[in-house]
Structure formats: structure tokens, C-alpha cells
Scaffold this motif. Structure first.
Motif, PDB file in Angstrom:
ATOM      1  N   MET A   1      53.742  49.404  44.150  1.00  0.00           N
ATOM      2  CA  MET A   1      55.118  49.685  43.789  1.00  0.00           C
ATOM      3  C   MET A   1      55.776  50.534  44.872  1.00  0.00           C
ATOM      4  O   MET A   1      55.150  51.441  45.411  1.00  0.00           O
ATOM      5  N   ALA A   3      57.844  53.471  46.585  1.00  0.00           N
ATOM      6  CA  ALA A   3      58.064  54.874  46.235  1.00  0.00           C
ATOM      7  C   ALA A   3      59.531  55.094  45.939  1.00  0.00           C
ATOM      8  O   ALA A   3      60.406  54.445  46.504  1.00  0.00           O
ATOM      9  N   PRO A   4      59.880  56.004  44.982  1.00  0.00           N
ATOM     10  CA  PRO A   4      61.271  56.267  44.649  1.00  0.00           C
ATOM     11  C   PRO A   4      62.014  56.857  45.831  1.00  0.00           C
ATOM     12  O   PRO A   4      61.460  57.611  46.616  1.00  0.00           O
ATOM     13  N   HIS A  86      53.396  55.650  42.559  1.00  0.00           N
ATOM     14  CA  HIS A  86      54.797  55.718  42.142  1.00  0.00           C
ATOM     15  C   HIS A  86      54.991  56.801  41.074  1.00  0.00           C
ATOM     16  O   HIS A  86      55.890  57.646  41.172  1.00  0.00           O
ATOM     17  N   ASP A  89      54.562  60.337  42.520  1.00  0.00           N
ATOM     18  CA  ASP A  89      55.696  60.810  43.318  1.00  0.00           C
ATOM     19  C   ASP A  89      56.867  61.190  42.427  1.00  0.00           C
ATOM     20  O   ASP A  89      57.608  62.136  42.733  1.00  0.00           O
ATOM     21  N   SER A 132      59.547  55.461  34.364  1.00  0.00           N
ATOM     22  CA  SER A 132      58.906  54.889  35.547  1.00  0.00           C
ATOM     23  C   SER A 132      58.630  53.399  35.364  1.00  0.00           C
ATOM     24  O   SER A 132      58.833  52.835  34.293  1.00  0.00           O
ATOM     25  N   SER A 134      55.573  52.357  35.751  1.00  0.00           N
ATOM     26  CA  SER A 134      54.137  52.336  35.498  1.00  0.00           C
ATOM     27  C   SER A 134      53.809  51.582  34.219  1.00  0.00           C
ATOM     28  O   SER A 134      54.484  51.731  33.196  1.00  0.00           O
TER      29      SER A 134
END
Length: 302
Positions: A1, A3-4, A86, A89, A132, A134
Motif C-alpha cells: 500500500m 504511504a500516506p 501504511h 505510518d 486506514s 488496512s
């Protein structure tokens, strides 16, 4: 995924805290007075000394501002070492934004929190899972239920639990109780009231007898998807004046395995154990005819 994306405030902090920028300013602070000292022209010398003064003021103000306004957490060198980079973070960024504490150790995939910070962090972990990407959006929680009333007081945490379930997530909660407590009427009543409350939120509940578990199974733990684990090392009190917990962003699978070994499946599962206990206990509680001699062998058979 992926990263933000970092917000503008984070980018500003990173720029101001840049080692390269601060090194250049430091070198300028050394070079300017040297140049002023060797320069014979008084006007140039005065201008350089004024510039030096400005540099010192800027460096001091920058240092004080960063310490007061921001928490700059040490950056992890390799996000791939986390079980869910992800999610990790997102949590790290949220800790920095909320200024909860100086969690420098989070770069190693672990952090420790104390007292009133424990419930705040547990809420943050659940909310982050909701927001998220996730998956699965599932929480596995084991609670050493020595005082059933404690969990009912954590309103913000329970609200976050309900939001997760409303968002399509799920929660399995295992109540771990001592055999001697389960045969007591003054324990059974608040325990089953607690079970009712969690079921109303949509939580799947189970029961395990502490006396039957290994030490590594009888642990207060909240497993957030495959992303993080919150382990309560010292149980807090009602006022959160004490308590200590750790969060791990690595090795989540090991904790999941321990939980599932206790939760079980089918007729020997924790939900079935709770159902067996309820079948006996609830009628006695409702009728006011609690009989320890009847309850004890039933609990021993769980």
C-alpha cells in the motif's frame, strides 16, 4: 500500500529540522564573524556582525519553536520492517500531530505508554484502523477481567469499537476470569452485564478460565488487524493514575496465534464456554437463588 501523503505542517517541520539546513546555518555563524574580523572596513564589519546577530537569533528561535510546538519522532529507516507499513505510518503521524508524548522509540516498531495515555492510545489505534486501508478490519481482544466494571467506564474506547463495527469491521473479545471469581455472585452479575453491553455493540464475546491457561496466553492484549498489538503490562485503575502498556508493530502474527489457541473452534470454543456459563448463571441471578455448590462444578468443567 502507498504511504500516506505528508501534510504541509509535517513538511515544514522536516525542512526546519533538516540537518543540512542547520549545518549550513551553523557554518555561516562561524564564517561571518571570521570574515568580519579580517575585514578592515568598519561599515562591512558592522554589517557582518549584524548578520551574525540575526543568524544567532534565528537559530535560537527555530530551536525553541520546534521543541515547543512539535514532536519530531525519529524516522524508521525501513518501513517494510513493519507488519503493516501504511497503518504504522498513519499512527506515527497521528502521534506527532496530537503531541501525546515524546515517542522517539516508535522508529523501532515499539512504543511504551503510561497511565492516562494508555486509553488515549487504544482509542487512536482503533480509529486509525477505521480510517486506514488496512484489512481485515478486525480486532481480537483478550481482557484479564479481574474487575468487570473497569471496561464499562472506558466510554470513548467503546464508542470507537462501535464505530468500527458500524464501518463493517468485527471484534472478538475474550474475557479471562479466575475460577474462584466465576463462582461468586458479586462477580458473575457485573461480568454478564459487561457481556450484554459488548454484545449490544456487536462484539462477539467468549470466556476462558485463567487457571487453565499458560502464562503467555493469559495476557491483556488488543490485536489490531495484522498491523499492531497493544499489550497491557500493568493494569490501570479507574482513574488512570497508573498502568503501563506497549504497542508493537512487528510480530503481530505471533500474538494472533496465541489468541486463537485460546479462542478455539466449535464446541470447545470460548463463545461456547461463555454460553454454558450463562445458561447456568443467568437464571440464578434473575431469581436471586445463587448456589455456589451448583456453579462450582460447572465452572470446573469449562
Amino acid at each position: 500500500m502507498p504511504a500516506p501523503r505528508r501534510d504541509p505542517a509535517t513538511r515544514v517541520v522536516d525542512a526546519l529540522a533538516s540537518p543540512v539546513l542547520n549545518a549550513l546555518i551553523g557554518l555561516a555563524g562561524i564564517a561571518v564573524p571570521v570574515i568580519a574580523w579580517v575585514n578592515a572596513r568598519s561599515s562591512v564589519k558592522n554589517s557582518l556582525l549584524m548578520a551574525e546577530t540575526v543568524i544567532v537569533i534565528v537559530m535560537t528561535a527555530n530551536h525553541l519553536w520546534l521543541r515547543k510546538a512539535f514532536i519530531t519522532l525519529r524516522r524508521v529507516t525501513n518501513l517494510k520492517t513493519m507488519d503493516d507499513a501504511h497503518y504504522y505510518d498513519l499512527v506515527r503521524a497521528q502521534l506527532e500531530n496530537e503531541l501525546i508524548s515524546d515517542y522517539g522509540e516508535i522508529a523501532d516498531g515499539h512504543l511504551r505508554v503510561y497511565a492516562s495515555e494508555v486509553p488515549r492510545l487504544s482509542v487512536l489505534l482503533v480509529k486509525t484502523l477505521i480510517d486506514s486501508q488496512s484489512l481485515p478490519k478486525k480486532i481480537l481482544a483478550a481482557d484479564l477481567t479481574t474487575n468487570p466494571s473497569l471496561l464499562t467506564r472506558r466510554r470513548e474506547y467503546l464508542t470507537a469499537n462501535r464505530r468500527l463495527i458500524e464501518a463493517g469491521g468485527s471484534i472478538d473479545r475474550l474475557f479471562i476470569a479466575y475460577q474462584d471469581d466465576l463462582i461468586r455472585e458479586d462477580y458473575a452479575r457485573p461480568l454478564l452485564q459487561l457481556v450484554d453491553h459488548h454484545r449490544q455493540l456487536g462484539v462477539t464475546c467468549g470466556l476462558a478460565v485463567r487457571d487453565r491457561l499458560r502464562a503467555d496466553q493469559a495476557v491483556d492484549v488488543v490485536i489490531i488487524a495484522s498491523a499492531a498489538v497493544l499489550v497491557e503490562e500493568e493494569q490501570g485503575d479507574a482513574d488512570y493514575t497508573r498502568g503501563r502498556s506497549s504497542v508493537y508493530f512487528k510480530g503481530v502474527e505471533r500474538w494472533t496465534g496465541r489468541f486463537e489457541s485460546v479462542w478455539g473452534h466449535g464446541a470447545d470454543s470460548a463463545p461456547m464456554a461463555l454460553q454454558t456459563y450463562e445458561t447456568l448463571a443467568r437464571p440464578m441471578l434473575d431469581s436471586g437463588t445463587w448456589d455456589r455448590d451448583r456453579v462450582k462444578p460447572a465452572v470446573e468443567a469449562l
